[in-house]
Design an enzyme around this catalytic site. Structure first.
Site, PDB file in Angstrom:
ATOM      1  N   GLU B  49      -6.144  -5.179  -5.299  1.00  0.00           N
ATOM      2  CA  GLU B  49      -5.925  -3.552  -6.285  1.00  0.00           C
ATOM      3  C   GLU B  49      -5.890  -4.143  -7.692  1.00  0.00           C
ATOM      4  O   GLU B  49      -5.657  -3.096  -8.592  1.00  0.00           O
ATOM      5  CB  GLU B  49      -3.936  -3.426  -5.304  1.00  0.00           C
ATOM      6  CG  GLU B  49      -4.092  -2.446  -4.494  1.00  0.00           C
ATOM      7  CD  GLU B  49      -3.853  -3.862  -3.504  1.00  0.00           C
ATOM      8  OE1 GLU B  49      -4.301  -4.935  -3.491  1.00  0.00           O
ATOM      9  OE2 GLU B  49      -3.882  -3.214  -2.080  1.00  0.00           O
ATOM     10  N   PHE B 111      10.029  -2.996   5.079  1.00  0.00           N
ATOM     11  CA  PHE B 111       9.009  -3.338   5.484  1.00  0.00           C
ATOM     12  C   PHE B 111       8.318  -3.093   4.283  1.00  0.00           C
ATOM     13  O   PHE B 111       8.059  -1.813   4.347  1.00  0.00           O
ATOM     14  CB  PHE B 111       8.316  -3.119   6.884  1.00  0.00           C
ATOM     15  CG  PHE B 111       6.530  -3.267   6.752  1.00  0.00           C
ATOM     16  CD1 PHE B 111       6.425  -5.331   7.138  1.00  0.00           C
ATOM     17  CD2 PHE B 111       6.279  -2.938   7.172  1.00  0.00           C
ATOM     18  CE1 PHE B 111       5.447  -5.545   7.424  1.00  0.00           C
ATOM     19  CE2 PHE B 111       4.233  -3.538   7.517  1.00  0.00           C
ATOM     20  CZ  PHE B 111       4.047  -4.519   6.845  1.00  0.00           C
ATOM     21  N   GLN B 112       7.423  -3.783   3.942  1.00  0.00           N
ATOM     22  CA  GLN B 112       7.438  -3.475   2.585  1.00  0.00           C
ATOM     23  C   GLN B 112       7.625  -2.124   1.722  1.00  0.00           C
ATOM     24  O   GLN B 112       6.648  -1.477   0.394  1.00  0.00           O
ATOM     25  CB  GLN B 112       5.224  -3.478   2.822  1.00  0.00           C
ATOM     26  CG  GLN B 112       4.425  -3.952   3.966  1.00  0.00           C
ATOM     27  CD  GLN B 112       3.458  -3.854   3.857  1.00  0.00           C
ATOM     28  OE1 GLN B 112       2.409  -2.318   3.957  1.00  0.00           O
ATOM     29  NE2 GLN B 112       2.239  -4.281   4.059  1.00  0.00           N
ATOM     30  N   LYS B 161       7.106   8.035   0.925  1.00  0.00           N
ATOM     31  CA  LYS B 161       5.846   8.300   2.591  1.00  0.00           C
ATOM     32  C   LYS B 161       6.963   9.858   2.584  1.00  0.00           C
ATOM     33  O   LYS B 161       6.475  10.663   2.324  1.00  0.00           O
ATOM     34  CB  LYS B 161       6.596   7.837   3.612  1.00  0.00           C
ATOM     35  CG  LYS B 161       5.821   7.316   4.187  1.00  0.00           C
ATOM     36  CD  LYS B 161       5.304   6.287   5.503  1.00  0.00           C
ATOM     37  CE  LYS B 161       4.177   6.870   6.947  1.00  0.00           C
ATOM     38  NZ  LYS B 161       4.462   5.616   7.337  1.00  0.00           N
ATOM     39  N   MET B 475     -12.288 -22.602 -22.904  1.00  0.00           N
ATOM     40  CA  MET B 475     -11.498 -22.172 -23.713  1.00  0.00           C
ATOM     41  C   MET B 475     -10.103 -22.562 -23.495  1.00  0.00           C
ATOM     42  O   MET B 475      -9.669 -23.661 -24.600  1.00  0.00           O
ATOM     43  CB  MET B 475     -11.441 -20.912 -23.598  1.00  0.00           C
ATOM     44  CG  MET B 475     -10.484 -20.454 -24.947  1.00  0.00           C
ATOM     45  SD  MET B 475     -11.646 -21.141 -26.360  1.00  0.00           S
ATOM     46  CE  MET B 475     -12.151 -19.294 -26.504  1.00  0.00           C
TER      47      MET B 475
END
Ligand SMILES: Cc1ncc(C[n+]2csc(CCOP(=O)(O)OP(=O)(O)O)c2C)c(N)n1
Ligand SMILES: [Mg+2]
Lengths: 167, 572
Positions: B49, B111-112, B161, B475
């Site tokens: 993501e 959950f999640q 949802k 760097m």
């Protein structure tokens, strides 16, 4: 230096969190913050006191203004305004003599006794923070059991400009 | 028309002009994915993501439109965070849509479940948790409006949802967005400030214009050119300001700041007036603030009032749209010819050229990344879109690929996000299918989002990847070489065979270790119609392996470390 900002904000869940989060994130110090309803439905008003210079307060105002739910912010520190702080102070009163003495002090400060208990009473004081501070100092020797203060609320005198309608 | 929340999402994206979204499905957003095929919007399946957010960002920067990223709840949403913060720091307009657990479960550690609106509060311009399907259409409309109006930035919409599943009569929101607070931002009248700015400009002798990202965001390139030519002032650009003023213009002064061009930094320190346009005096731009431009008065024009007098107190602060302000200024200022100032500046230019590594014509010079970037520039005639990762190669890309046009240099400036380059290049290529897109990345940063090579192949994107293979987190290593006794603590990379790695993904790849191999690999990669990667094995340390000039931490701009001269690259 203390500066007073007035913010009109949309009355929605999470707005206070956004304001508080901004203060934390930009490391601005809040002295006090009060929120309440206004004359307009769906609009709340915050009085925010910051310990800052004028330009520091301007930065606070500009950043607050960037929050989408903040309608209008104004630094009213240099305007003629009425400011008020409300305190409830619970004081010990072991005997009638101290009680009588207390009543007199409360009278002098134009405060009110709003509850009398067996060994305590509750004083309600409204005024500028300085006035409330003064009362608290005098009451302290009697034994302050509990105290709560609202923090500053403020309103500019005359025809108020803090409306937020952009042209 | 009765629609589900899921359908409203796509219906509204379609109405907002969205053609492509970047994302990964999951439990809490599946319902939204289900009707996608009915709406003719392209979905690019990324592999992480973070890649979705960067790709949306790259898409936005290359197209000028809003980029869209989609993720599921919990880990999907938190994976977006780096990309959102990157977009916030660089004022890039993206909209992120995340799934959320059902409203009834919010707050129960379901959950999640993760509080993504809470997490992203300080790194979004605004965010929404939609709790009523009837609000959904107007929230989406508002989100797109906010992302690209005023100072652009990321907006996140969290969708439980049950809101995705709920049905309602779809009512298209009115065109006009009612945001009383946001509307107020543009209100102050800059007329007085502009008049005072004109006075300062007319009375100065050694002006420098500082052109930032705001120039291209305000589409003020033409106004800037007219203005600079009229007052005959050199123009220095910031990293994100590249392309806002053509590098080939005689008034171009180069990039300012930590790895800026020496002549630009010197001019700033000697100037008697700075005219800062759509930039924000980042610490990478100013060096030691207390000794920044000590002789200069300062004019600052910005759309964001909170940027004015933030780090530097200026003589004239103009809160305005940049294009408007420049057009207003133009008739107020005198036409000038600043011959003496230009003579001084051109001497500094000469000195810069003399020590420049790409002007060291050494027969057996080893391959350095500046040479590689210069070769790519010459081969592509400076017309490619260059997208970089973060590190030495990024600074070299900024220094050696000259940009004449806006939106052609895409880089993570404010956050300095390693892993940005590949996914952002992928987004840029989708935005500009006919453009030649070069991703210039390091061997460290590429591996932070290397899985997007699979996305590049799946989407058949012909991006060209120039890998600066220096075997180090270069760097950081450079700082260790210069300031930490060459103690290369935790910066050496044992790398995979990048050619084989690319080939495993189905990408044509070449390895180049000298100038001839580099030139031929660039030709072949450009001739190849699909994606290509070139593993440039370049000088790892010392003069050819360090970015110059460099303003060390705490130093003033004029105290920059210059490249030693003369130099033979690659020795030591
Ligand atoms: C996500 C992230 N982690 C760490 C850093 C710190 N950092 C800045 S540049 C750099 C080295 C980059 O190495 P590489 O990708 O090989 O590029 P090079 O400098 O060698 O060109 C690091 C670790 C960062 N900018 N971003
Ligand atoms: Mg490297």
């Amino acid at each position: 230096m203390k500066r007073t900002l007035i913010a009109r904000v949309e009355d929605r869940p999470g707005v206070l969190n956004r304001v508080a989060s901004l203060f934390r994130r930009r490391a601005f110090n809040i002295e006090s913050l009060t929120v309440g309803h206004t004359e307009e439905p769906d609009v709340s008003r915050m009085t925010i006191v910051v310990d800052s210079t004028q330009s520091g307060a301007e930065k606070v105002a500009q950043n607050l203004q960037k929050l989408v739910n903040v309608i209008r912010v104004e630094d009213i520190s240099d305007m003629p305004a009425v400011t008020r702080d409300v305190a409830l102070i619970k004081v010990e009163t072991p005997d009638n003599r101290t009680r009588a003495e207390l009543m007199q002090i409360v009278d002098t400060f134009r405060a009110r006794v709003v509850d009398v208990g067996v060994e305590t009473l509750i004083v309600e004081a409204t005024g500028t923070e300085e006035k409330v501070d003064g009362l608290v100092d005098v009451l302290r020797p009697f034994g302050i059991v509990e105290m709560v203060r609202t923090g500053r609320v403020a309103m500019v005198r005359g025809k108020n400009v803090n409306k937020g309608e952009s042209k | 028309m009765i629609l589900t929340g899921a359908q409203i999402v796509w219906e509204m994206l379609h109405r907002e002009g969205v053609e492509v979204v970047f994302g990964i499905p999951g439990g809490a957003i599946m319902h939204t994915y289900h009707p996608l095929s009915e709406y003719g919007i392209r979905h690019v399946l990324v592999r992480h993501e973070q890649g979705a957010a960067h790709a949306a960002d790259g898409y936005a920067r290359a197209s000028g439109k809003v980029g869209v990223a989609i993720a599921t709840s919990g880990p999907g949403a938190t994976n977006l965070v780096t990309g959102i913060a990157t977009a916030m720091m660089d004022s890039s307009p993206i909209v992120c849509i995340t799934g959320q657990v059902a409203s009834s479960l919010i707050g129960t550690d379901a959950f999640q479940e993760t509080d993504i609106t809470g997490i992203t509060l300080p790194i979004t311009k605004h965010n929404y948790l939609v709790t009523d399907v009837d609000d959904l259409a107007s929230v989406i409309h508002e989100a797109f409006y906010l992302a690209c109006h005023g100072r652009p930035g990321p907006v996140l919409i969290d969708l439980p949802k049950d809101v995705q599943q709920a049905e309602t009569e779809f009512v298209p929101p009115t065109e006009e967005v009612r945001l009383p607070g946001h509307a107020y931002i543009g209100v102050s009248d800059p007329t007085d400030a502009i008049a005072r700015a004109a006075e300062l400009i007319d009375s100065c002798e050694r002006p420098v214009i500082l052109a930032g990202h705001g120039v291209s965001m305000a589409e003020a390139e033409t106004a800037l050119r007219q203005f600079a030519e009229r007052i005959d002032s050199p123009v220095a650009v910031t990293l994100l300001g590249k392309g806002g003023f053509p590098a080939s213009h005689p008034l171009y002064l180069g990039m300012m700041g930590m790895h800026g061009d020496a002549q630009a930094n010197r001019a700033i320190q000697e100037a008697d007036l700075l005219i800062a346009l759509g930039m924000r005096f980042d610490d990478r731009v100013t060096g030691d603030l207390s000794r920044y431009a000590p002789h200069a008065r300062k004019i600052h024009v910005d759309l964001d009032a909170a940027e004015l007098n933030k780090l530097i107190s200026v003589d004239v602060a103009v809160h305005a749209d940049l294009q408007r302000a420049l057009l207003d200024l133009l008739p107020l200022v005198d036409k000038r010819d600043r011959k003496e100032w230009h003579e001084v500046v051109s001497e500094w230019w000469e000195e810069s050229r003399a020590v420049d590594v790409i002007n060291q014509h050494d027969e057996d010079a080893k391959l350095t990344m500046p040479h590689v970037i210069d070769a790519i520039r010459r081969s592509t005639h400076g017309e490619a879109i260059v997208v970089t990762d973060v590190g030495q190669h990024q600074m070299w890309a900024a220094q050696y690929y000259r940009f004449d046009r806006p939106n052609a240099f895409i880089t993570s400036g404010g956050l300095g996000t390693m892993g940005f380059g590949l996914p952002a290049a992928l987004g840029a290529q989708i935005a500009r299918p006919d453009a030649e897109v070069w991703a210039m990345v390091g061997d460290g940063g590429l591996q932070m989002t290397v899985q997007e090579l699979a996305t590049v192949v799946q989407e058949q994107l012909p991006i060209k990847i120039a890998l600066c293979d220096n075997g180090y987190l270069g760097m950081v290593r450079q700082w260790q070489e210069m300031f930490y006794d060459k103690n290369y603590e935790s910066t050496r990379l044992v790398n995979p065979d990048f050619v084989k790695l690319a080939e495993a993904y189905g990408i044509r790849a070449w390895r180049a270790g000298d100038h001839d191999q580099a030139a031929s690999a660039i030709d072949q990669a450009r001739a190849h119609r699909g994606p290509a990667l070139i593993d440039f094995q370049v000088v790892k340390e010392g003069e050819g392996g360090n970015v110059y000039p460099m303003v060390p931490a705490g130093a003033a701009l004029h105290e920059m470390i210059r490249r030693p001269y003369p130099t033979k690259v690659g020795e030591r």
